[in-house]
Scaffold this active site. Structure first.
Site, short mmCIF file in Angstrom:
data_model
loop_
_atom_site.label_atom_id
_atom_site.label_comp_id
_atom_site.label_asym_id
_atom_site.label_seq_id
_atom_site.Cartn_x
_atom_site.Cartn_y
_atom_site.Cartn_z
CG HIS A 96 -1.81 1.25 1.25
ND1 HIS A 96 -2.82 1.44 0.33
CD2 HIS A 96 -1.79 2.36 2.02
CE1 HIS A 96 -3.42 2.60 0.57
NE2 HIS A 96 -2.79 3.18 1.59
CB SER A 97 0.96 4.32 0.22
OG SER A 97 1.26 5.67 -0.01
CG MET A 98 7.20 3.31 0.84
SD MET A 98 7.92 3.74 2.43
CE MET A 98 9.31 2.62 2.49
CB ALA A 100 2.24 0.17 -4.31
CB SER A 124 -2.99 -0.99 -2.35
OG SER A 124 -3.86 -0.22 -1.55
#
Length: 261
Positions: A96-98, A100, A124
Site C-alpha cells: 500500500h502506497s510506498m 506498492a 494499492s
C-alpha cells in the site's frame, strides 16, 4: 495446515494467526511511516486458504531502535532476501502506497533471481512508477511532515499530539518519504506476473490514469479495482478488500498454472 518454514524470519515478518488451509502466502508491505500492524484487521478477514504475512520495516514498533532505510531498492533487496527461501507456498505481494513501490521492486528482484518469484502483485494507493512526480515532503520540517499525514488521515491526531510518540514516529516517516520520493524505476524493469491496482475512489494522491499506468509494468494480466474512500480506503473496508483479494488470488494462481504448462 502448512508447516512454517525454518527460514521464516520473525524479525522482518509478522503472522497474525495461522491460516486453516493455506494454499497461498499474501505478503503485505506498509505505507510510509506504517508498520506491520496496519494489516491486522485485513488479515483477520482473509479467507482460510490465505496465509497473511506483513513486513515489519526497520525503525518502527519493536524495531524502532534499528535505523530505517532511506532507499527503496535497498529496502526491497532486504525483503527479497527474506522471502526467497519461503518456497512452501506460492507468493503474492500486496503493497500500500510506498509499499506498492517496494512490492514492485521486490517482485522484480525475485523474478530476476529465479527463486520464489511471486505469482502476482497488488499495488494499492500509489501512482504508477511510470508517472513520476516531483515530491518534496521529505524535505519539510517536522510540522510539515505531520501536516501531510494528517491530511491523508493516516494517523490518529491524538497520537501525533504526544511529543514522545512524535519522536518515535518521525524518523521512520522521514526515511520512508525520502525513499519513495527519491525513487526512480529502472526503465527495463517490467514484471512477468499479473498486477492488480486497488485505489480509493476519492484518493487525492492517485488519479485513474496514474492507476492504469501500472499496466505498462507487466506482461501478465492487469486490472484496476476501486473502493469507496480516500488514500486509506482500507480502514473499515477490510471485508470488501478481502473479497476482492480472494478473486485476484485465484486469478493469479490460474495464470501461474497456465504459464507453466
Amino acid at each position: 495446515m502448512a508447516t512454517v518454514p525454518t527460514e521464516f524470519n520473525d524479525r522482518w515478518l509478522r503472522r497474525f494467526g495461522a491460516a486453516r488451509r493455506p494454499s497461498v502466502r499474501l505478503v503485505c508491505l506498509p505505507h510510509a511511516g506504517g508498520a506491520a500492524s496496519a494489516f491486522l484487521a485485513l488479515h483477520r478477514a482473509l479467507p482460510p486458504f490465505v496465509e497473511g504475512v506483513a513486513v515489519q520495516y526497520p525503525g518502527r514498533q519493536e524495531r524502532r531502535h534499528e535505523p530505517p532505510l532511506r532507499d527503496t531498492r535497498a529496502l526491497a533487496a532486504r525483503i527479497a532476501s527474506v522471502l526467497e527461501p519461503l518456497t512452501d507456498l506460492p507468493l503474492v505481494l500486496f503493497g500500500h502506497s510506498m509499499g506498492a513501490v517496494v512490492g514492485f521492486e521486490t517482485a522484480g528482484l525475485l523474478e530476476r533471481g529465479g527463486v520464489n518469484a511471486p505469482i502476482g502483485l497488488i499495488a494499492s494507493g500509489r501512482h504508477s512508477p511510470v508517472t513520476p512526480r516531483h515530491e518534496t515532503v521529505h524535505l519539510r520540517d517536522d510540522d510539515g511532515l505531520i501536516a501531510e499525514i494528517t491530511a491523508l488521515s493516516g494517523t490518529d491526531p491524538q497520537i501525533l499530539a504526544d511529543p514522545d510518540m512524535r519522536g518515535m514516529i518521525l524518523p521512520a516517516l522521514r526515511a520512508d518519504y525520502t525513499a519513495v520520493e527519491t525513487y526512480r524505476r529502472d526503465p527495463e524493469l517490467v514484471l512477468r506476473c499479473p498486477v492488480t491496482v486497488y485505489t480509493g475512489i476519492s484518493d487525492p494522491r492517485v488519479t485513474d490514469a496514474e492507476a492504469r499506468a501500472w499496466a505498462q509494468l507487466t506482461t501478465g494480466g492487469f486490472r484496476v479495482e476501486r473502493f469507496p474512500g480516500g488514500h486509506f480506503y482500507l480502514d473499515g473496508a477490510e471485508q470488501a478488500v478481502a473479497t476482492a483479494l480472494s478473486c485476484d488470488l485465484h486469478a493469479f494462481a490460474n495464470h501461474a498454472a497456465a504459464t507453466t504448462r
